[in-house]
Design a protein around this motif. Structure first.
Motif, PDB file in Angstrom:
ATOM      1  N   LYS A  65       0.820  -1.208   0.000  1.00  0.00           N
ATOM      2  CA  LYS A  65       0.000   0.000   0.000  1.00  0.00           C
ATOM      3  C   LYS A  65       0.853   1.256   0.000  1.00  0.00           C
ATOM      4  O   LYS A  65       0.511   2.254  -0.629  1.00  0.00           O
ATOM      5  CB  LYS A  65      -0.920   0.010   1.221  1.00  0.00           C
ATOM      6  N   SER A  66       1.964   1.212   0.716  1.00  0.00           N
ATOM      7  CA  SER A  66       2.776   2.413   0.898  1.00  0.00           C
ATOM      8  C   SER A  66       3.946   2.518  -0.069  1.00  0.00           C
ATOM      9  O   SER A  66       4.659   3.518  -0.065  1.00  0.00           O
ATOM     10  CB  SER A  66       3.304   2.468   2.342  1.00  0.00           C
ATOM     11  N   LEU A  67       4.149   1.494  -0.897  1.00  0.00           N
ATOM     12  CA  LEU A  67       5.246   1.545  -1.863  1.00  0.00           C
ATOM     13  C   LEU A  67       5.073   2.675  -2.856  1.00  0.00           C
ATOM     14  O   LEU A  67       3.959   2.987  -3.279  1.00  0.00           O
ATOM     15  CB  LEU A  67       5.338   0.226  -2.641  1.00  0.00           C
ATOM     16  N   LEU A  68       6.179   3.297  -3.267  1.00  0.00           N
ATOM     17  CA  LEU A  68       6.133   4.279  -4.339  1.00  0.00           C
ATOM     18  C   LEU A  68       5.884   3.559  -5.665  1.00  0.00           C
ATOM     19  O   LEU A  68       6.302   2.410  -5.845  1.00  0.00           O
ATOM     20  CB  LEU A  68       7.426   5.072  -4.397  1.00  0.00           C
ATOM     21  N   GLU A 102      -1.052   3.759  -2.556  1.00  0.00           N
ATOM     22  CA  GLU A 102      -2.186   4.611  -2.227  1.00  0.00           C
ATOM     23  C   GLU A 102      -1.920   6.074  -2.563  1.00  0.00           C
ATOM     24  O   GLU A 102      -0.835   6.597  -2.311  1.00  0.00           O
ATOM     25  CB  GLU A 102      -2.523   4.495  -0.740  1.00  0.00           C
ATOM     26  N   GLY A 103      -2.932   6.706  -3.146  1.00  0.00           N
ATOM     27  CA  GLY A 103      -2.834   8.121  -3.472  1.00  0.00           C
ATOM     28  C   GLY A 103      -2.294   8.403  -4.852  1.00  0.00           C
ATOM     29  O   GLY A 103      -2.232   9.565  -5.266  1.00  0.00           O
ATOM     30  N   TYR A 104      -1.899   7.347  -5.576  1.00  0.00           N
ATOM     31  CA  TYR A 104      -1.377   7.537  -6.936  1.00  0.00           C
ATOM     32  C   TYR A 104      -2.386   7.009  -7.967  1.00  0.00           C
ATOM     33  O   TYR A 104      -3.115   6.049  -7.711  1.00  0.00           O
ATOM     34  CB  TYR A 104      -0.038   6.818  -7.112  1.00  0.00           C
ATOM     35  N   LYS A 105      -2.406   7.655  -9.120  1.00  0.00           N
ATOM     36  CA  LYS A 105      -3.336   7.268 -10.165  1.00  0.00           C
ATOM     37  C   LYS A 105      -2.938   5.945 -10.798  1.00  0.00           C
ATOM     38  O   LYS A 105      -1.754   5.688 -11.029  1.00  0.00           O
ATOM     39  CB  LYS A 105      -3.401   8.342 -11.257  1.00  0.00           C
ATOM     40  N   GLN A 106      -3.954   5.134 -11.054  1.00  0.00           N
ATOM     41  CA  GLN A 106      -3.748   3.898 -11.794  1.00  0.00           C
ATOM     42  C   GLN A 106      -4.453   4.019 -13.143  1.00  0.00           C
ATOM     43  O   GLN A 106      -5.334   4.867 -13.328  1.00  0.00           O
ATOM     44  CB  GLN A 106      -4.273   2.704 -10.999  1.00  0.00           C
ATOM     45  N   ALA A 107      -4.064   3.166 -14.093  1.00  0.00           N
ATOM     46  CA  ALA A 107      -4.573   3.321 -15.454  1.00  0.00           C
ATOM     47  C   ALA A 107      -4.986   1.990 -16.069  1.00  0.00           C
ATOM     48  O   ALA A 107      -4.305   0.971 -15.893  1.00  0.00           O
ATOM     49  CB  ALA A 107      -3.528   3.991 -16.343  1.00  0.00           C
ATOM     50  N   ASN A 108      -6.121   2.023 -16.775  1.00  0.00           N
ATOM     51  CA  ASN A 108      -6.488   0.942 -17.679  1.00  0.00           C
ATOM     52  C   ASN A 108      -5.598   1.048 -18.912  1.00  0.00           C
ATOM     53  O   ASN A 108      -5.124   2.131 -19.273  1.00  0.00           O
ATOM     54  CB  ASN A 108      -7.944   1.098 -18.124  1.00  0.00           C
ATOM     55  N   VAL A 109      -5.406  -0.066 -19.581  1.00  0.00           N
ATOM     56  CA  VAL A 109      -4.505  -0.089 -20.739  1.00  0.00           C
ATOM     57  C   VAL A 109      -5.196  -0.748 -21.935  1.00  0.00           C
ATOM     58  O   VAL A 109      -5.797  -1.824 -21.803  1.00  0.00           O
ATOM     59  CB  VAL A 109      -3.202  -0.847 -20.410  1.00  0.00           C
ATOM     60  N   VAL A 110      -5.122  -0.091 -23.073  1.00  0.00           N
ATOM     61  CA  VAL A 110      -5.603  -0.652 -24.338  1.00  0.00           C
ATOM     62  C   VAL A 110      -4.497  -0.472 -25.367  1.00  0.00           C
ATOM     63  O   VAL A 110      -3.985   0.636 -25.556  1.00  0.00           O
ATOM     64  CB  VAL A 110      -6.893   0.048 -24.820  1.00  0.00           C
ATOM     65  N   THR A 169      -0.439   2.511 -27.587  1.00  0.00           N
ATOM     66  CA  THR A 169      -0.944   2.239 -26.242  1.00  0.00           C
ATOM     67  C   THR A 169      -1.742   3.425 -25.722  1.00  0.00           C
ATOM     68  O   THR A 169      -1.289   4.570 -25.790  1.00  0.00           O
ATOM     69  CB  THR A 169       0.210   1.946 -25.267  1.00  0.00           C
ATOM     70  N   PHE A 170      -2.931   3.135 -25.191  1.00  0.00           N
ATOM     71  CA  PHE A 170      -3.774   4.141 -24.543  1.00  0.00           C
ATOM     72  C   PHE A 170      -3.822   3.854 -23.048  1.00  0.00           C
ATOM     73  O   PHE A 170      -4.087   2.725 -22.637  1.00  0.00           O
ATOM     74  CB  PHE A 170      -5.197   4.098 -25.119  1.00  0.00           C
ATOM     75  N   TYR A 171      -3.547   4.891 -22.259  1.00  0.00           N
ATOM     76  CA  TYR A 171      -3.619   4.802 -20.807  1.00  0.00           C
ATOM     77  C   TYR A 171      -4.858   5.578 -20.367  1.00  0.00           C
ATOM     78  O   TYR A 171      -5.001   6.770 -20.639  1.00  0.00           O
ATOM     79  CB  TYR A 171      -2.375   5.410 -20.158  1.00  0.00           C
ATOM     80  N   LEU A 172      -5.765   4.897 -19.685  1.00  0.00           N
ATOM     81  CA  LEU A 172      -7.066   5.460 -19.337  1.00  0.00           C
ATOM     82  C   LEU A 172      -7.271   5.450 -17.827  1.00  0.00           C
ATOM     83  O   LEU A 172      -6.907   4.475 -17.159  1.00  0.00           O
ATOM     84  CB  LEU A 172      -8.183   4.656 -20.014  1.00  0.00           C
ATOM     85  N   GLY A 173      -7.878   6.484 -17.285  1.00  0.00           N
ATOM     86  CA  GLY A 173      -8.073   6.600 -15.845  1.00  0.00           C
ATOM     87  C   GLY A 173      -8.799   5.411 -15.228  1.00  0.00           C
ATOM     88  O   GLY A 173      -9.576   4.722 -15.890  1.00  0.00           O
ATOM     89  N   CYS A 174      -8.561   5.202 -13.937  1.00  0.00           N
ATOM     90  CA  CYS A 174      -9.099   4.029 -13.231  1.00  0.00           C
ATOM     91  C   CYS A 174      -9.672   4.442 -11.874  1.00  0.00           C
ATOM     92  O   CYS A 174      -9.123   5.317 -11.203  1.00  0.00           O
ATOM     93  CB  CYS A 174      -7.988   3.005 -13.025  1.00  0.00           C
ATOM     94  N   SER A 175     -10.752   3.766 -11.470  1.00  0.00           N
ATOM     95  CA  SER A 175     -11.402   4.101 -10.198  1.00  0.00           C
ATOM     96  C   SER A 175     -10.580   3.683  -8.977  1.00  0.00           C
ATOM     97  O   SER A 175     -10.838   4.169  -7.879  1.00  0.00           O
ATOM     98  CB  SER A 175     -12.789   3.468 -10.129  1.00  0.00           C
ATOM     99  N   PHE A 176      -9.609   2.783  -9.147  1.00  0.00           N
ATOM    100  CA  PHE A 176      -8.732   2.457  -8.020  1.00  0.00           C
ATOM    101  C   PHE A 176      -8.059   3.733  -7.497  1.00  0.00           C
ATOM    102  O   PHE A 176      -7.710   3.827  -6.327  1.00  0.00           O
ATOM    103  CB  PHE A 176      -7.654   1.458  -8.435  1.00  0.00           C
ATOM    104  N   SER A 177      -7.904   4.711  -8.396  1.00  0.00           N
ATOM    105  CA  SER A 177      -7.203   5.942  -8.031  1.00  0.00           C
ATOM    106  C   SER A 177      -7.940   6.746  -6.972  1.00  0.00           C
ATOM    107  O   SER A 177      -7.323   7.511  -6.235  1.00  0.00           O
ATOM    108  CB  SER A 177      -6.992   6.812  -9.278  1.00  0.00           C
ATOM    109  N   PHE A 178      -9.278   6.615  -6.901  1.00  0.00           N
ATOM    110  CA  PHE A 178     -10.002   7.443  -5.930  1.00  0.00           C
ATOM    111  C   PHE A 178     -10.312   6.712  -4.626  1.00  0.00           C
ATOM    112  O   PHE A 178     -10.932   7.278  -3.724  1.00  0.00           O
ATOM    113  CB  PHE A 178     -11.278   8.045  -6.533  1.00  0.00           C
ATOM    114  N   GLU A 179      -9.883   5.473  -4.491  1.00  0.00           N
ATOM    115  CA  GLU A 179     -10.221   4.726  -3.282  1.00  0.00           C
ATOM    116  C   GLU A 179      -9.627   5.355  -2.021  1.00  0.00           C
ATOM    117  O   GLU A 179     -10.261   5.377  -0.963  1.00  0.00           O
ATOM    118  CB  GLU A 179      -9.795   3.269  -3.427  1.00  0.00           C
ATOM    119  N   LYS A 180      -8.419   5.900  -2.137  1.00  0.00           N
ATOM    120  CA  LYS A 180      -7.809   6.567  -0.986  1.00  0.00           C
ATOM    121  C   LYS A 180      -8.588   7.822  -0.619  1.00  0.00           C
ATOM    122  O   LYS A 180      -8.772   8.126   0.578  1.00  0.00           O
ATOM    123  CB  LYS A 180      -6.348   6.925  -1.286  1.00  0.00           C
TER     124      LYS A 180
END
Length: 617
Positions: A8-11, A34-42, A119-130
């Motif tokens: 959780k705390s890893l950079l 935690e606190g960093y944006k994650q991305a869907n990938v296509v 490659t397309f990097y798209l926003g992810c809801s995991f990013s707002f869990e924190k």
């Protein structure tokens, strides 16, 4: 496998390095870095890239585009300082001609093909869990140490070329008392899908069984939890399937690419733009979202129409926020049925009064402008009169085109269900919302009374039965508009009618509507509904929620909506038309009445002007 505090705390850079070395045996990246944006990938062929980018821009809710690479480039410098998209997701999926043909830990074996792929990097809801956790909102999938639930819906995305698919959503159980805080916590995180697109019964999205997600894991609801749904980047996977590309890759749902971007780039909205949450239906459970500014405008409309020109005691009948909740419900409706008609002049022909029809047609005009299906149901004996009035309303420009004019008669015990639903099937209602405005309502003894306690039952068809039947049909809601307590739908305030309204113990309507709008004059209630629907249509927060964050805002139609608003000129012409057909005023001594020192008719015109001013400012 369990997520550890270290993960959780890893950079992000360290986490990607561990993933790249294939040292993790966990199933998803929820809760990591935690606190960093994650991305869907296509990842798809460069010949499809421009169309897919257009598809993303047309459906920003599920597909917020963070970065598009150049062909053959597996780095994304604006998202991460040290990354390799071929290895930095926990797992990938391989698609050939729209079919998933395998899962992969690495894409390096496709290095040659990737040279011609984007490659397309798209926003992810995991990013707002924190952000949810920081707001004191439990994140059940993190608590239950599982992937989030993802579902295909019946909501179509805006299609571009060969990319044609339905929206995919994630679901997170949220305690009912945390709904508004949840919307506030996520609404500004647009690159992580922003605010929810639905709250309540999953069936309204076409989801049949929450225990069987199409992607991810089942997440269990605690007692008191409400299913809340966000647009999901796995919509991109469905788009890849739909275009049937010879070769494409995506992340494995839940196994995201973790970026170096923090979730702290939030633009704070003004207090007027803060979203509010309101429950608009209990069966099925359904919530809606509106901005604080739009909500306040509609509350002002409700206050304006609440004056009592006849000093009849209607102030005691008011229910706060009924106009707002009613219009939110109507805004979500696909098809609306309106009824009006109060034959108070029982010794004349026609016996109708002119309070009701102008307000009903004002509502119908706005519903037409909003491209909703609308129909009017009235008494069989008044069909010819209403048909003539409708024809003239079209000629006057009040309505764009004539609307269906219906009548209802009770022929059997299931007549009301047969009228409201296809073949009487409650699962296939013809109308989503019923509105009664200045419509004679049935009293507790089964009769219909005017304000003077005169029984007019012989002039009234049993349209009340439609409102009673509507309570048994999931998804159908009702509104009653009245100014005396004897109108259809006023059963919700019948105790107050009996206590405060003259003759109320006899005349009080016994039939309830879900929403009761009380006005000094019922027509004012109709005009307020039309103005409130306009306000909601021009509210960005509500518009996004209505269209489930897919497609484009509808504000280009604003001039059409404006032209449908009621006006003093329209009402004057309409009242003259009614008078030409013998329809008289129903308000006692209305021409002699004064309100705040003004003749009643002047007050009537002034009311319309005030409502319009509030709606358009």
């Amino acid at each position: 496998m369990l997520l550890t505090g270290n993960l959780k705390s890893l950079l992000p850079q360290a986490l990607r390095r561990i993933i790249r070395c294939n040292r993790l045996s966990i199933s998803n990246t929820s809760g990591m870095a935690e606190g960093y944006k994650q991305a869907n990938v296509v990842i798809l062929h460069k010949s499809l890239a421009d169309d897919f980018e257009k598809f993303c821009h047309a459906n920003k809710g599920p597909l917020p585009l963070l970065y598009r690479s150049k062909p053959g480039d597996w780095k994304c410098p604006s998202l991460s300082s040290d990354s390799d998209i071929r290895t930095d997701c926990l797992q990938y999926r391989l698609y050939e001609y729209g079919v998933c043909t395998g899962s992969l830990k690495s894409l390096k074996q496709y290095a040659e093909q990737l040279k011609d792929m984007v490659t397309f990097y798209l926003g992810c809801s995991f990013s707002f869990e924190k952000a949810l956790q920081n707001a004191g909102i439990p994140v059940r999938n993190v608590e239950q140490k599982c992937n989030v639930s993802m579902y295909k819906t019946a909501v179509p995305c805006y299609s571009i070329s060969t990319f044609c698919c339905n929206l995919v959503v994630t679901m997170r159980p949220i305690p009912a008392n945390k709904l508004e805080a949840t919307v506030l916590a996520t609404s500004e995180l647009e690159e992580s899908h922003g605010a929810p697109v639905h709250m309540g019964n999953p069936g309204l999205l076409g989801i049949q069984d929450l225990s069987k997600p199409d992607y991810g894991d089942p997440v269990h609801l605690h007692p008191g939890d409400i299913p809340v749904f966000w647009a999901c980047g796995v919509t991109g996977v469905e788009a890849i399937i739909s275009c049937r590309s010879p070769l494409a890759f995506t992340h494995f749902p839940g196994c995201m690419f973790v970026t170096d971007l923090k979730n702290d780039d939030i633009t704070v909205r003004s207090s007027r733009e803060v979203p509010q949450v309101h429950c608009i239906s209990q069966n099925p459970l359904h919530y809606s979202i509106v901005s604080a500014e739009a909500a306040q405008k509609i509350k002002t409309l409700e206050s304006l129409i609440g004056i009592d020109p006849g000093d009849r005691g209607i102030i005691h009948l008011h229910r706060q926020d009924e106009l707002l909740k009613s219009c939110l419900s109507i805004s979500h409706a696909r098809s609306v049925l309106i009824t009006t008609g109060f034959p108070t002049h029982f010794t004349y022909e026609p016996p109708e009064e002119n309070d009701g029809p102008p307000g009903a047609f004002a509502i119908a005009a706005m519903l037409q402008a909003l491209e909703k299906d609308v129909a009017i149901v009235t008494d069989q004996r008044a069909m010819n009169l209403n048909r003539k009035i409708m024809e003239e309303a079209v000629q006057l420009g009040i309505l764009k085109i004539p609307i269906p004019l219906l009548s209802y008669q009770k022929e059997s015990t299931d007549s009301a269900l047969m009228f409201l639903c296809e073949n009487g099937n409650c699962g296939r209602p013809r109308f989503d919302h019923l509105i009664a405005i200045e419509r004679a309502g049935m009293a507790a003894d089964g009769n219909y009374y005017n304000a003077r306690k005169v029984n007019i039952k012989h002039l009234v068809d049993p349209i009340d039965e439609l409102f009673l039947a509507a309570k048994t049909i999931p998804g159908v809601t009702t509104t009653g508009v009245g100014d005396g307590g004897n109108e259809l739908g006023m059963g919700k305030v019948k105790d107050a009618v009996k206590k405060y309204i003259k003759n109320g113990d006899v005349i009080a309507c016994d039939v309830e509507a879900d929403f009761t709008i009380v006005a000094g004059v019922s027509n004012w209630g109709g005009y307020a509904i039309a103005c409130a629907l306009y306000i909601l249509s021009t509210c960005e927060i509500h518009d996004r929620f209505l269209r489930k964050a897919v497609g484009f805002p509808q504000f280009s139609k604003k001039m059409v909506w404006l032209s449908a608003l009621p006006s003093v000129t329209k009402e004057e012409k309409f009242l003259k038309t009614l008078l030409q057909h013998g329809v008289r005023s129903g308000k006692t001594a209305s021409l002699e009445m004064e309100v705040d020192g003004l003749p009643f008719y002047n007050t009537h015109s002034l009311m319309i002007e005030k409502l319009l001013q509030e709606a358009q400012q």
